[in-house]
Design a protein around this motif. Sequence first.
Motif, PDB file in Angstrom:
ATOM      1  N   ARG A 192       4.896  -7.261 -10.557  1.00 36.40           N
ATOM      2  CA  ARG A 192       5.728  -8.529 -10.636  1.00 36.40           C
ATOM      3  C   ARG A 192       6.898  -8.305 -11.856  1.00 36.40           C
ATOM      4  O   ARG A 192       7.885  -8.760 -11.673  1.00 36.40           O
ATOM      5  CB  ARG A 192       4.893  -9.714 -10.786  1.00 36.40           C
TER       6      ARG A 192
ATOM      7  N   SER B 163       9.715  -6.374 -11.396  1.00 39.99           N
ATOM      8  CA  SER B 163      10.646  -6.902 -10.400  1.00 39.99           C
ATOM      9  C   SER B 163      11.682  -7.883 -10.782  1.00 39.99           C
ATOM     10  O   SER B 163      12.772  -7.843 -10.679  1.00 39.99           O
ATOM     11  CB  SER B 163       9.775  -7.520  -9.341  1.00 39.99           C
TER      12      SER B 163
ATOM     13  N   MET C 241      10.671  -8.046  -2.316  1.00 38.68           N
ATOM     14  CA  MET C 241       9.729  -7.961  -1.122  1.00 38.68           C
ATOM     15  C   MET C 241      10.260  -7.572  -0.168  1.00 38.68           C
ATOM     16  O   MET C 241       9.628  -6.835   0.801  1.00 38.68           O
ATOM     17  CB  MET C 241       9.000  -9.467  -1.319  1.00 38.68           C
TER      18      MET C 241
ATOM     19  N   VAL D 141       6.668  -4.403  -5.280  1.00 36.03           N
ATOM     20  CA  VAL D 141       6.365  -5.777  -4.713  1.00 36.03           C
ATOM     21  C   VAL D 141       6.089  -5.227  -3.169  1.00 36.03           C
ATOM     22  O   VAL D 141       7.117  -5.349  -2.386  1.00 36.03           O
ATOM     23  CB  VAL D 141       7.045  -6.934  -4.539  1.00 36.03           C
ATOM     24  N   GLU D 142       5.239  -4.580  -2.694  1.00 35.94           N
ATOM     25  CA  GLU D 142       5.471  -3.878  -1.147  1.00 35.94           C
ATOM     26  C   GLU D 142       4.483  -4.178  -0.116  1.00 35.94           C
ATOM     27  O   GLU D 142       4.498  -3.938   0.977  1.00 35.94           O
ATOM     28  CB  GLU D 142       5.034  -2.348  -1.500  1.00 35.94           C
ATOM     29  N   GLU D 143       3.899  -5.584  -0.153  1.00 33.57           N
ATOM     30  CA  GLU D 143       3.011  -5.974   0.865  1.00 33.57           C
ATOM     31  C   GLU D 143       3.668  -6.915   1.666  1.00 33.57           C
ATOM     32  O   GLU D 143       3.118  -7.911   2.496  1.00 33.57           O
ATOM     33  CB  GLU D 143       1.581  -6.327   0.200  1.00 33.57           C
TER      34      GLU D 143
ATOM     35  N   ARG E 231       2.019 -10.583   2.368  1.00 35.44           N
ATOM     36  CA  ARG E 231       0.664 -10.620   1.900  1.00 35.44           C
ATOM     37  C   ARG E 231       0.883 -10.208   0.399  1.00 35.44           C
ATOM     38  O   ARG E 231      -0.311  -9.852  -0.292  1.00 35.44           O
ATOM     39  CB  ARG E 231      -0.129  -9.384   2.688  1.00 35.44           C
ATOM     40  N   SER E 232       1.900 -10.067  -0.214  1.00 37.80           N
ATOM     41  CA  SER E 232       2.078  -9.857  -1.454  1.00 37.80           C
ATOM     42  C   SER E 232       1.378 -10.732  -2.503  1.00 37.80           C
ATOM     43  O   SER E 232       2.100 -11.752  -2.727  1.00 37.80           O
ATOM     44  CB  SER E 232       3.744  -9.677  -1.827  1.00 37.80           C
ATOM     45  N   GLU E 233       0.721 -10.166  -3.457  1.00 38.14           N
ATOM     46  CA  GLU E 233      -0.016 -10.961  -4.374  1.00 38.14           C
ATOM     47  C   GLU E 233       1.021 -11.392  -5.676  1.00 38.14           C
ATOM     48  O   GLU E 233       0.958 -12.210  -6.163  1.00 38.14           O
ATOM     49  CB  GLU E 233      -1.137 -10.217  -4.942  1.00 38.14           C
ATOM     50  N   GLU E 234       2.095 -10.258  -5.778  1.00 40.35           N
ATOM     51  CA  GLU E 234       3.061 -10.632  -6.714  1.00 40.35           C
ATOM     52  C   GLU E 234       3.752 -11.841  -6.505  1.00 40.35           C
ATOM     53  O   GLU E 234       4.063 -12.477  -7.250  1.00 40.35           O
ATOM     54  CB  GLU E 234       3.906  -9.414  -6.807  1.00 40.35           C
TER      55      GLU E 234
ATOM     56  N   TYR F 123       1.369 -16.125   3.985  1.00 39.26           N
ATOM     57  CA  TYR F 123       0.487 -15.576   3.080  1.00 39.26           C
ATOM     58  C   TYR F 123      -1.051 -15.820   3.317  1.00 39.26           C
ATOM     59  O   TYR F 123      -1.985 -15.053   3.229  1.00 39.26           O
ATOM     60  CB  TYR F 123       0.691 -15.857   1.599  1.00 39.26           C
TER      61      TYR F 123
END
Length: 1020
Positions: free
Chosen positions: A60, A63, A633, A640-642, A645-648, A683
């Motif tokens: 994070r 980014s 994202m 940040v790749e999800e 669903r990204s936690e970041e 999310y």
Amino acid sequence: MTDSVSRPVLHDPEVLHQRNPVDGAPVDTGDGAVIEVRNPATGLLRELSEAGVSADASPRRRSEYSYDASNYRVEPLAVAFPRTVDDVVAAVMACRASGTAVIARGGGTSMAGNAIGPGLVLDFSRHMDRVLALDEEAGTVDVEPGVVLAALSREVERATGGRCTFAPDPSSKNRATVGGAIGNDACGNHSVRYGRTSDHVAEIDLVTSDGARLTATETGLRATDPADSFSITRAETLSASLARLAQENLSTFRLELGRIPRQVSGYHLQNLLPERKFNIARAVVGSEGTWAIVVGARMKLVPKPATALLVCLGYHDVVDAARDIPAILEFSPAAVEGTDEAIVATMRHRRGPDSVLGLPEGRAWLFVDLDGDDTEAVRAQADRLLARLAENGRLVHGRAAADPAERASLWRVREDGAGLSSRLASGGESWPGWEDSAVAPDELADYLADLRELLAVHELTGVMYGHFGAGCMHIRITYDLRSEEGREVFRTFTRQAAELVVRHGGSLSGEHGDGRARSEFLPLMYSPEMMAAFSECRRLWDPVGILNPGSMTEPDPMDAHLALAGVPQREWRTSFDLHPAHAGTDPWVHAAQGCIGVGRCRADSGGVMCPSYRATRDEKDSTRGRARVLQDMVRGARTVEEGWRSEEVREALDLCLSCKACSTDCPAGVDMATYKSEFFDHYYRGRVRPLAHFSLGWLPRWLKLTGRLSVVVNAVLATPLGKVAAASGGLTTKRALPRFAGAREWRREIADAGAHAAGETDSTDSVVLFVDTFTRGFRPEVAGAATRVLADAGHVVECSPDACCGLTWISTGQLGTAKKLLSKAAKVLDDGTDRPIVVVEPSCAAALRKDLPELVHTEQANRVAARVRSFAAHVAERVSAGWEPSPASPPPEQAVLQTHCHEYSVFGAAAQRTVLEAAGVRNVVDANGCCGVAGNFGFEANHYDVSMQVAENALAPALRATDESAAVLTDGFSCARQVDQLDPSRPGLHLAQILDPGTTTSPTPTTTTARHTKETEELP
């Protein structure tokens, strides 16, 4: 402001599972085994930690710092937050040992890509931001590099009683830092009078790439510490080498450098000449962090004029305006700034027709600041200037803006130019890249005429604004940086524009520096001998080449690392209609890319944005920081790749208060509250939500129950069981829960006001009063007061049927339910009339006005949204129409005005003050900031502390500055709860309660139709 953490912070996923740390590609063994690849930042971070330097290599954080305000994206290895010069030395030595690049960064507002790079970013704005000492007699002030320019000016003016100030004032002055201004030789609006940052430098303290601590002065170079033998030797050796370089290039430096006022491109080596007295301090300015790292400075002060007057001039176009510049300069103005009609139209489109006051007729405008010691003399000078320009025949209309509000409004048009021009009212986009060229002022008109022809050749439009009096133009251009063809046009045009400005005797950069945007084209402006001297000078300062690589000498190609290149094409389905303005771009991608990094969200004053950043001073909590994580994202970047669903991304959005202030205050119109709601909706699908999303997110449902059992519920909450109940719902136990009203209380209040149902619906003075969930459940007395006020204002008042705007579901990202509720609300409110729908609670009014048409895509929703008014906005309209409030109780002599953030962002900030003044409240103290509760945010256990920190931005100081006799105006229920927390002796009052005439003057009402009541009685 700095935090109190004393030990280093180390965020390091030491092992990256199945990802190559260089290119992010999965590491595949072919047999399903998991390969652990060591993070290349691990060793560096360990060294920094051992040296006590706070650093962060989390995805994070990387980014957030991959961008500045330019077109570029370069992912750093890590970010460090030095607190002392020793921290900087330790960081530089660790990077030198590993060959890691070092990038010094202030406010991150560079439009040329000067503040990003592939190694360790040193963010000086977090901790090294102090004003250390001021010597008025010597006319200097000692500062750390992270101090913000506007904060420095305020401190100087405070300490000197307004006699002196710090002069450089770029439009980014309320977030740009001294170190950044030194890095690119920033100028500002008043550069006609005060020149560039290099004109205001006495000494600069530096750390070199080999760890030497040196001080550059107006006559040479010395060791900062006279007992530091290594630095003494380094200063002597470097001084001798620089003197030799100047001696070998006397004619080159004299002929090619310092030819026009804004020649910022390249290094300022003319200051090494004998006639410049070997002024190394001035030579360092504009070196863009490629020579050494600025760790302190002694800056010069200037006298502050006693009086100033803004003269605004209207022209047919910018070329006509530029042709009058030589005549204007004869009047010794302090500033001559300009802008074109596209920026003005965008501001009015985004912020309302009243956002620009006092603008004379025309399609391009100049803002001329005249100053002096005598007000009448300055006014007479303005009259002479207007007469002279009228004789020239190009001026359409001009006027002097003496009113402070008009002056502030006009200057804001110019100061927000970069952001406003990025997303125009016409729907187009524009970008930097050739936004900073400069010529001699008397060459400006011809240059602009030729530049417009070049733009036309490439079928581009340039939005023009800038420092006309200094010959420096900021031009944002409608490149298509998303396509290969558009990027080729970008490269071709920029090269041809560089050739054009050189033909006019100008500079590629007049203020922002060369960076990644223009360094490649410096050989078009300078001879091979000059370029060789630049390279030699840089090598003398930084032999190992670790400082800010990629710019100035040996630059990266100007079209490398473009942030808009390489974004995957995919569909991101959203509930909100995000209004794409660029063909072929997914609406969610387009929205996420709205932030261009101007950083106004990092300002410590002015507007409301961004309350969480003002509380924490952490980039992750700024609107910009969040937007940059969203941009990674949609890129699918390995940081940040999800995706949804990204936690970041969730972490970045966690402290967003959903105040919506950014939608108004951000010049680019970023609406982070909407983006947060959309992201959370995705999310949490299939995931366990926080308890507060049910206790607070479903609040209108619970109020149906508590309304029937209010006596019991209130009795229980008054006991220790109240805290147990709060904790079990994810709520803080540090904040008292409000009293729940009985289900019929609000109806009794309406009935007592004499208007509990519909009146003459065909009356031209009929309004629909929307009594929202918060008012019904917690402040029913406000419903009665609002009814009486509207009746006193001459309205027949019809109370709306029960309906819900879905706000609590929107703010917690439960958009399916929100859309159902909004659809039902639109159905019952769309009654076939155009009567105003007046909403008591401003956050609910904002939801119906803005969120309704963005979530419910029907003509019915649009019709209803267009009718919605906040109570304050509607009553202000009545005041403007001639109505005079007649409250039953004498108005308070003083009032603290806490404007709800949603009122501010959707309906504007002026309405309540207008009405208070009409009611006789003469002394209004404007809290001018978010209260910190922001709906559910301040009630959540994990957000309470930040909520109280946010209150300290504005509301808490305003309460402390007034005594108990001052009323506190809080139209928002959340704001009222924060006032209760801060000062229980003074309950927050709704505007309706202050204006309440005490008796109703409305006609006898009839009964609300049972069909509407039943239809919306139960919430889903």
